[in-house]
Design an enzyme around this catalytic site. Structure first.
Site, short mmCIF file in Angstrom:
data_model
loop_
_atom_site.label_atom_id
_atom_site.label_comp_id
_atom_site.label_asym_id
_atom_site.label_seq_id
_atom_site.Cartn_x
_atom_site.Cartn_y
_atom_site.Cartn_z
N LYS A 173 5.94 33.84 -46.69
CA LYS A 173 6.82 34.42 -45.67
C LYS A 173 6.28 35.79 -45.26
O LYS A 173 6.20 36.70 -46.07
CB LYS A 173 8.25 34.59 -46.20
CG LYS A 173 9.23 34.92 -45.08
CD LYS A 173 10.57 35.38 -45.56
CE LYS A 173 10.63 36.85 -45.81
NZ LYS A 173 10.40 37.68 -44.63
N GLY A 226 5.76 44.99 -50.89
CA GLY A 226 6.86 45.55 -50.11
C GLY A 226 7.42 46.76 -50.81
O GLY A 226 6.74 47.41 -51.62
N THR A 230 13.14 46.43 -53.13
CA THR A 230 13.06 44.97 -52.99
C THR A 230 12.36 44.37 -54.21
O THR A 230 12.77 43.33 -54.72
CB THR A 230 12.27 44.57 -51.71
OG1 THR A 230 12.68 45.39 -50.64
CG2 THR A 230 12.48 43.12 -51.36
N GLU A 248 3.39 44.57 -55.61
CA GLU A 248 2.68 45.71 -55.02
C GLU A 248 3.71 46.49 -54.23
O GLU A 248 4.16 46.03 -53.18
CB GLU A 248 1.55 45.22 -54.10
CG GLU A 248 0.47 44.42 -54.79
CD GLU A 248 -0.34 45.25 -55.77
OE1 GLU A 248 -0.30 46.49 -55.70
OE2 GLU A 248 -1.00 44.64 -56.63
N CYS A 282 0.79 52.08 -47.32
CA CYS A 282 1.26 52.44 -48.67
C CYS A 282 0.32 53.43 -49.33
O CYS A 282 0.70 54.14 -50.26
CB CYS A 282 1.39 51.18 -49.51
SG CYS A 282 -0.15 50.24 -49.57
N GLU A 384 9.54 57.97 -51.05
CA GLU A 384 8.60 57.43 -50.05
C GLU A 384 9.24 57.49 -48.67
O GLU A 384 10.34 56.98 -48.48
CB GLU A 384 8.24 55.98 -50.39
CG GLU A 384 7.18 55.44 -49.46
CD GLU A 384 6.87 53.96 -49.70
OE1 GLU A 384 7.82 53.17 -49.81
OE2 GLU A 384 5.68 53.62 -49.74
P1 NAD Z 1 10.45 45.30 -47.74
O1 NAD Z 1 10.53 45.35 -49.22
O2 NAD Z 1 11.67 45.63 -46.97
O3 NAD Z 1 10.02 43.85 -47.24
C1 NAD Z 1 8.83 43.25 -47.65
C2 NAD Z 1 8.96 41.74 -47.54
O4 NAD Z 1 9.94 41.32 -48.47
C3 NAD Z 1 9.44 41.26 -46.18
O5 NAD Z 1 8.78 40.04 -45.87
C4 NAD Z 1 10.91 41.01 -46.39
O6 NAD Z 1 11.47 40.05 -45.53
C5 NAD Z 1 10.92 40.50 -47.83
N1 NAD Z 1 12.18 40.68 -48.56
C6 NAD Z 1 13.12 41.63 -48.37
N2 NAD Z 1 14.14 41.43 -49.24
C7 NAD Z 1 13.81 40.35 -49.98
C8 NAD Z 1 14.46 39.65 -51.04
N3 NAD Z 1 15.64 40.03 -51.51
N4 NAD Z 1 13.82 38.59 -51.57
C9 NAD Z 1 12.63 38.20 -51.12
N5 NAD Z 1 11.97 38.80 -50.11
C10 NAD Z 1 12.56 39.87 -49.55
O7 NAD Z 1 9.23 46.22 -47.34
P2 NAD Z 1 8.75 46.61 -45.89
O8 NAD Z 1 9.72 47.59 -45.32
O9 NAD Z 1 8.43 45.37 -45.14
O10 NAD Z 1 7.35 47.33 -46.20
C11 NAD Z 1 7.25 48.67 -46.53
C12 NAD Z 1 7.07 48.86 -48.01
O11 NAD Z 1 5.97 48.10 -48.49
C13 NAD Z 1 6.76 50.29 -48.38
O12 NAD Z 1 7.51 50.65 -49.51
C14 NAD Z 1 5.28 50.26 -48.73
O13 NAD Z 1 4.84 51.25 -49.61
C15 NAD Z 1 5.16 48.91 -49.33
N6 NAD Z 1 3.77 48.46 -49.32
C16 NAD Z 1 3.10 48.40 -50.49
C17 NAD Z 1 1.76 48.02 -50.51
C18 NAD Z 1 0.98 47.94 -51.78
O14 NAD Z 1 -0.09 47.33 -51.77
N7 NAD Z 1 1.43 48.52 -52.88
C19 NAD Z 1 1.13 47.68 -49.31
C20 NAD Z 1 1.86 47.76 -48.13
C21 NAD Z 1 3.18 48.14 -48.14
#
Ligand code: NAD
Length: 480
Positions: A173, A226, A230, A248, A282, A384
């Site tokens: 997804k 993400g 989450t 991650e 990130c 963050e």
């Molecule tokens: P998010 O956690 O809101 O969402 C990420 C994904 O998870 C989306 O596809 C979302 O639909 C899904 N999701 C949300 N709630 C969920 C649940 N309860 N169960 C399953 N899936 C769920 O993050 P975002 O706002 O899309 O991205 C930004 C974040 O991602 C920032 O914190 C950033 O640091 C992090 N990030 C980390 C890395 C890494 O490699 N460490 C890379 C890129 C982004």
């Protein structure tokens, strides 16, 4: 208006409920396509498709599996322009960034894993002269891959490619905020001849489609990128089910500038590491720590370069700062600028929403912000923000720089600028970060393990680490 479709069992299909969500163009602030609002039933269909495809895919000779993944890589390259444009419209990032980073790296993910799988091997160990052990690695079955919106196709393929290469079927997804390139990838997979059911892409909300993937009893491995909040939620569901879990998560990365650095390189790379992709990477260095002896000089030069950044239409050639990804996210980032002021910080430049013209009046643009005068322990320096906002903090000694750098709950990446070799090694040794760059930023070799410490996540992606993650291990001990 274009309706994005799910990709299930080799076909592009509507969600069972026939409900759709709005997909926004962040540069215009308007809806431009519709996303399937998928639910448990769609995930169930995807799992059923993956189950029936698994035996044939996992038993396909490795060179055949590799050839299909390499074909997908080539097709991503062929459709490079179209994918970059889609990513730019979906996400608000400058087209140039999508063309030079996101899409080439998405192709590289398939090329890399399509190649290294052919050399993937397991181990054997002699136990003195009494036994021989051999280790067998088999695909886990169905892998669940969930990715965020900031580097949409790059991070989506970063998970899918190793999972498929290792012989798994996948239910994936993408973020509901940036679904378009994942949709285009579905079409590429069909064209590449990926057997039906091997990859299934289910679009929709995290709380609905995402959680259905996490909680599904027949998906034993979850690779998630993400936010940390989450990630915690996912761990509470997947943990008691004893799923393999790679998380991650967020970062609050220090960018440490010593007095003995190459000033010009540190300065120009710091502009990139602060504001690339509107600070929505990130790995961005959002806390710039500068030795007090060069603090004022660095500050003045950094402010000048920040003010010169071109904020504009993501599609235009000269644009360096595009739109933030959504209205909600823009509001969140602006609220942190206000918080910084409440905490006693001074906004030296930027921090305000920008209203452009020529149809972009309602876009989610903001001026990159530079803030100083904050304690390293305050919320602005600990949480963050994930936008074009950096803090500048002077430090007196190496000791103090390391203290500030390690003070947050995150530990994703860090950057060190120094020309002293022993200092570079000494400080790297003391930093609690999964990735440390010395005199560079975002230089990635796909063979290296990637991931964070502390609240930035668990598990490592990249290289053979990812192939190992997507396999289950059996050791056979034979008495000789
Ligand atoms: P998010 O956690 O809101 O969402 C990420 C994904 O998870 C989306 O596809 C979302 O639909 C899904 N999701 C949300 N709630 C969920 C649940 N309860 N169960 C399953 N899936 C769920 O993050 P975002 O706002 O899309 O991205 C930004 C974040 O991602 C920032 O914190 C950033 O640091 C992090 N990030 C980390 C890395 C890494 O490699 N460490 C890379 C890129 C982004």
């Amino acid at each position: 208006m274009e309706k994005i479709a799910n990709y299930i069992n080799g076909a592009l299909v509507p969600p069972g409920s026939n409900h759709y969500l709005d997909n926004y163009n962040p540069a215009k602030g308007e809806v431009y396509s519709l996303i399937p609002d998928s639910d448990e039933k769609d995930v169930e269909d995807a799992v059923a498709a993956a189950k029936s495809a698994f035996a044939a895919w996992s038993e396909l000779p490795i060179d055949k599996r590799s050839a299909i993944l390499l074909k997908i890589a080539s097709l991503i390259e062929t459709h490079h322009e179209e994918l970059a444009l889609a990513e730019c419209i979906d996400n608000g990032k400058p087209l140039k960034l999508a063309k030079t980073v996101d899409i080439p790296r998405a192709a590289a993910n398939f090329r890399f894993y399509g190649s290294i799988i052919t050399g993937f091997s397991s181990e054997s160990h002699m136990t003195d002269v009494t036994a021989i052990n051999y280790t067998v690695r088999k695909p886990v079955g169905i892998a669940g891959c969930i990715s965020p919106w900031n580097l949409p196709l790059y991070l989506f393929t970063w998970k899918i490619a190793p999972a498929l290469a290792a012989g798994n079927c996948v239910v994936a997804k993408p973020s509901e905020i940036t679904p378009m390139t994942a949709y285009l990838l579905s079409k590429i997979c069909i064209d590449a001849g990926l057997p039906k059911g091997v990859l299934n892409i289910v679009h929709g909300l995290g709380s609905k489609a995402g959680e259905a993937i996490i909680a599904h009893p027949e998906i034993p491995a979850i690779s998630f990128t993400g936010g940390t909040v989450t990630g915690k939620k996912i761990a509470t569901i997947a943990g008691p089910m004893f799923k393999k879990l790679s998380l991650e998560l967020g970062g609050k990365n220090p960018n440490i500038i010593f007095e003995d650095c190459d000033f010009d390189k540190a300065l120009s790379t710091s502009i990139q590491s602060s504001f690339s992709n509107q600070g929505q990477i990130c790995l961005c260095g959002s806390r710039i720590l500068v030795h007090e002896s060069i603090y004022e000089r660095f500050k003045d030069s950094f402010l000048e370069k920040t003010r010169n950044l071109v904020i504009g239409d993501p599609l235009a050639d000269g644009t360096q700062i595009g739109a933030l990804v959504s209205d909600n996210h823009l509001k969140k980032v602006l609220s942190y600028v206000a918080l910084a002021q409440q905490e006693g910080g001074t906004v030296l430049t930027g921090g305000k929403q920008v209203h452009l013209n020529k149809g972009l009046e309602n876009g989610y643009f903001m001026e990159p912000a530079v803030i100083e005068g904050l304690d390293y322990r305050c919320r602005t320096n600990q949480e963050e923000i994930f936008g074009p906002v950096v803090t500048l903090t002077p430090f007196k000694s190496e000791e103090e720089a390391v203290l500030y750098a390690n003070s947050t709950e995150y530990g994703l990446s860090a950057t060190i600028w120094t020309e002293r070799l022993n200092r570079a090694h000494r400080v790297s040794e003391r930093l609690k970060s999964g990735i440390i760059w010395v005199n560079c930023w975002m230089v990635r070799d796909l063979r290296t393990p990637f991931g964070g410490m502390k609240q930035s996540g668990v598990g490592r992606e990249g290289g053979v680490e990812a192939l190992r993650f997507f396999t289950e291990v059996k050791n056979v001990c034979v008495k000789i």
